[in-house]
Design a protein around this motif. Sequence first.
Motif, PDB file in Angstrom:
ATOM      1  N   PHE A  60      28.497 -66.182  54.415  1.00 18.87           N
ATOM      2  CA  PHE A  60      27.058 -65.836  54.419  1.00 18.87           C
ATOM      3  C   PHE A  60      26.343 -66.883  54.092  1.00 18.87           C
ATOM      4  O   PHE A  60      25.082 -67.054  54.880  1.00 18.87           O
ATOM      5  N   THR A  61      26.282 -67.762  53.225  1.00 20.82           N
ATOM      6  CA  THR A  61      25.484 -68.710  52.748  1.00 20.82           C
ATOM      7  C   THR A  61      25.254 -69.556  53.771  1.00 20.82           C
ATOM      8  O   THR A  61      24.275 -70.156  54.213  1.00 20.82           O
ATOM      9  N   ILE A  62      26.399 -70.376  54.144  1.00 21.12           N
ATOM     10  CA  ILE A  62      26.454 -71.310  55.157  1.00 21.12           C
ATOM     11  C   ILE A  62      25.931 -71.021  56.773  1.00 21.12           C
ATOM     12  O   ILE A  62      25.213 -71.528  57.312  1.00 21.12           O
ATOM     13  N   GLY A  63      26.209 -69.673  56.894  1.00 18.05           N
ATOM     14  CA  GLY A  63      25.876 -69.080  58.164  1.00 18.05           C
ATOM     15  C   GLY A  63      24.295 -68.951  58.130  1.00 18.05           C
ATOM     16  O   GLY A  63      23.601 -69.180  59.015  1.00 18.05           O
ATOM     17  N   LEU A  64      23.714 -68.539  56.871  1.00 22.01           N
ATOM     18  CA  LEU A  64      22.306 -68.396  56.800  1.00 22.01           C
ATOM     19  C   LEU A  64      21.684 -69.660  56.596  1.00 22.01           C
ATOM     20  O   LEU A  64      20.357 -69.807  56.929  1.00 22.01           O
ATOM     21  N   LEU A  65      22.238 -70.663  55.821  1.00 19.98           N
ATOM     22  CA  LEU A  65      21.608 -71.897  55.680  1.00 19.98           C
ATOM     23  C   LEU A  65      22.742 -72.946  55.567  1.00 19.98           C
ATOM     24  O   LEU A  65      23.228 -73.671  54.835  1.00 19.98           O
ATOM     25  N   PRO A  66      22.816 -73.266  56.955  1.00 23.51           N
ATOM     26  CA  PRO A  66      23.946 -74.308  57.349  1.00 23.51           C
ATOM     27  C   PRO A  66      23.750 -75.992  56.495  1.00 23.51           C
ATOM     28  O   PRO A  66      24.861 -76.289  56.271  1.00 23.51           O
ATOM     29  N   SER A  67      22.517 -76.143  56.034  1.00 25.33           N
ATOM     30  CA  SER A  67      22.369 -77.449  55.088  1.00 25.33           C
ATOM     31  C   SER A  67      23.084 -77.323  53.910  1.00 25.33           C
ATOM     32  O   SER A  67      23.210 -78.476  53.242  1.00 25.33           O
ATOM     33  N   SER A  68      23.414 -76.095  53.536  1.00 24.41           N
ATOM     34  CA  SER A  68      23.970 -75.833  52.096  1.00 24.41           C
ATOM     35  C   SER A  68      25.483 -76.124  52.221  1.00 24.41           C
ATOM     36  O   SER A  68      26.337 -76.118  51.186  1.00 24.41           O
ATOM     37  N   ALA A  69      26.090 -76.342  53.334  1.00 25.16           N
ATOM     38  CA  ALA A  69      27.389 -76.358  53.586  1.00 25.16           C
ATOM     39  C   ALA A  69      28.263 -77.511  52.766  1.00 25.16           C
ATOM     40  O   ALA A  69      29.255 -77.007  52.117  1.00 25.16           O
ATOM     41  N   PRO A  70      27.741 -78.651  52.701  1.00 25.93           N
ATOM     42  CA  PRO A  70      28.670 -79.582  51.786  1.00 25.93           C
ATOM     43  C   PRO A  70      28.903 -78.956  50.506  1.00 25.93           C
ATOM     44  O   PRO A  70      29.751 -79.174  49.552  1.00 25.93           O
ATOM     45  N   LEU A  71      27.949 -78.517  49.622  1.00 27.00           N
ATOM     46  CA  LEU A  71      27.973 -78.053  48.300  1.00 27.00           C
ATOM     47  C   LEU A  71      28.754 -76.599  48.226  1.00 27.00           C
ATOM     48  O   LEU A  71      29.609 -76.558  47.582  1.00 27.00           O
ATOM     49  N   ILE A  72      28.011 -75.863  48.843  1.00 25.97           N
ATOM     50  CA  ILE A  72      28.534 -74.363  48.707  1.00 25.97           C
ATOM     51  C   ILE A  72      30.142 -74.346  49.354  1.00 25.97           C
ATOM     52  O   ILE A  72      30.920 -73.627  48.846  1.00 25.97           O
ATOM     53  N   GLY A  73      30.384 -75.102  50.396  1.00 25.86           N
ATOM     54  CA  GLY A  73      31.653 -75.265  51.191  1.00 25.86           C
ATOM     55  C   GLY A  73      32.643 -75.475  50.296  1.00 25.86           C
ATOM     56  O   GLY A  73      33.641 -74.967  49.985  1.00 25.86           O
ATOM     57  N   MET A  74      32.633 -76.773  49.430  1.00 25.46           N
ATOM     58  CA  MET A  74      33.362 -77.341  48.486  1.00 25.46           C
ATOM     59  C   MET A  74      33.491 -76.647  47.079  1.00 25.46           C
ATOM     60  O   MET A  74      34.697 -76.144  46.671  1.00 25.46           O
ATOM     61  N   LEU A  75      32.117 -75.832  46.663  1.00 25.77           N
ATOM     62  CA  LEU A  75      32.308 -74.896  45.629  1.00 25.77           C
ATOM     63  C   LEU A  75      33.314 -73.810  45.892  1.00 25.77           C
ATOM     64  O   LEU A  75      34.357 -73.515  44.916  1.00 25.77           O
ATOM     65  N   MET A  76      33.349 -73.217  46.999  1.00 25.02           N
ATOM     66  CA  MET A  76      34.084 -72.073  47.170  1.00 25.02           C
ATOM     67  C   MET A  76      35.381 -72.412  47.635  1.00 25.02           C
ATOM     68  O   MET A  76      36.419 -71.477  47.412  1.00 25.02           O
ATOM     69  N   PHE A  77      35.540 -73.433  48.298  1.00 21.75           N
ATOM     70  CA  PHE A  77      36.917 -74.032  48.646  1.00 21.75           C
ATOM     71  C   PHE A  77      37.965 -74.274  47.400  1.00 21.75           C
ATOM     72  O   PHE A  77      38.951 -73.724  47.064  1.00 21.75           O
ATOM     73  N   GLY A  78      37.314 -74.827  46.266  1.00 24.14           N
ATOM     74  CA  GLY A  78      37.775 -75.088  45.187  1.00 24.14           C
ATOM     75  C   GLY A  78      38.003 -73.865  44.507  1.00 24.14           C
ATOM     76  O   GLY A  78      39.192 -73.570  43.828  1.00 24.14           O
ATOM     77  N   ASN A  79      37.214 -72.885  44.472  1.00 27.50           N
ATOM     78  CA  ASN A  79      37.454 -71.458  43.778  1.00 27.50           C
ATOM     79  C   ASN A  79      38.556 -70.724  44.605  1.00 27.50           C
ATOM     80  O   ASN A  79      39.392 -70.171  43.927  1.00 27.50           O
ATOM     81  N   LEU A  80      38.630 -70.964  45.794  1.00 30.45           N
ATOM     82  CA  LEU A  80      39.512 -70.189  46.527  1.00 30.45           C
ATOM     83  C   LEU A  80      40.998 -70.566  46.290  1.00 30.45           C
ATOM     84  O   LEU A  80      41.808 -69.900  46.018  1.00 30.45           O
TER      85      LEU A  80
END
Length: 375
Positions: free
Chosen positions: A220-240
């Motif tokens: 949802f977040t990266i789809g809405l705001l692709p520029s957040s991918a580096p931080l949100i993507g790594m945060l959520m990958f770590g949590n997953l």
Amino acid sequence: MRKMLYDFWISSGFAIIDIKQIIMIIIACIFLYLAIKKKYEPYLLIPIAFGMLLVNMPGANLMLHPENGEAGGLLYYLYQGIEFGIYPPLIFLCVGAGTDFGPLIANPKTILLGAAAQFGIFFAFLGSILLGFAGPAAASIGIIGGADGPTAIYLTGELAPELLGTIALAAYSYMALVPIIQPPIIKALTTKEERMTKMEQLRPVSKREKIIFPVIVAVFTIGLLPSSAPLIGMLMFGNLIKESGVVPKLVETAQSSLMYIITIILGLTVGAKADADTFLTIQTLKITALGLAAFSIGTISGVLFGKIMYKLSNGKINPMIGAAGVSAVPMAARVVQKVGKDENPTNFLLMHAMGPNVAGVIGSAVAAGILLKVF
């Protein structure tokens, strides 16, 4: 012999040191004292302070840019991880691997408190514009209000690298001072009755919910705001990887070895951007003041929104948990717990405060993505 000694002296750093470098070395030693003696964010403040000390040693040239085939300085090469936006997302991966989003999932309304606490970012951004800073620099200063060091470093490295040392030190200093800054603000904005409010125990969160959550947030977040991918993507990958329960060695590495390795390199290279010519300016004082204002406004807006939720819930939500919306995890939540327990020894607010606290981490990353997209 006398000539040899003279030649040795004039080739030493002490022969060319200036007053600005001496001042910066003293400041670095003060930060080392605060980190070691007072235990203010020692894991980050010690590397940052020592990087500051090293870069201000005359003749050391540790941040020397390579030219004409000559090799650059050691810290210059290590700094490329910030230059290309590598270290902060890796820190977010490690943070995600150690974060429990259960309290936020159990009480999703608290995401509003995390969002409200990001108001300080945009307040400081507007204040910076009014003080004459250009848009990218103002965005970098504003992000201090999120009380999230890696996010501040990431955004500043992308938008205003010349301000990195000052902004990183301000961000981590205010994170370390959370137990000093927040309690007076909380007490000034809440009544004793509000602070004594006990909250019901959170519902249990299933393993399935915890696994699905990072995937949904990332999409949802990266789809809405692709520029957040580096931080949100790594945060959520770590949590997953943490919540999956099937890769314990990866989780252990992210929570320990990788986190500490990146922290050491990140701290040294951030400190190495605080050279005397860059740091000792009126601009630094402005940034420090704006950072404090941003952090304070973030705390205030979180508590005020908490008071609104207190009223709407008929006194079932303790408004203090709004102060944890700044993303200083888990210090801000611990401050709320301590203030609440001082007012009512039977009060246990830590898990309730962790909801807006981890929401603040997401919120600051999203705010950084918005500012990055704009500038």
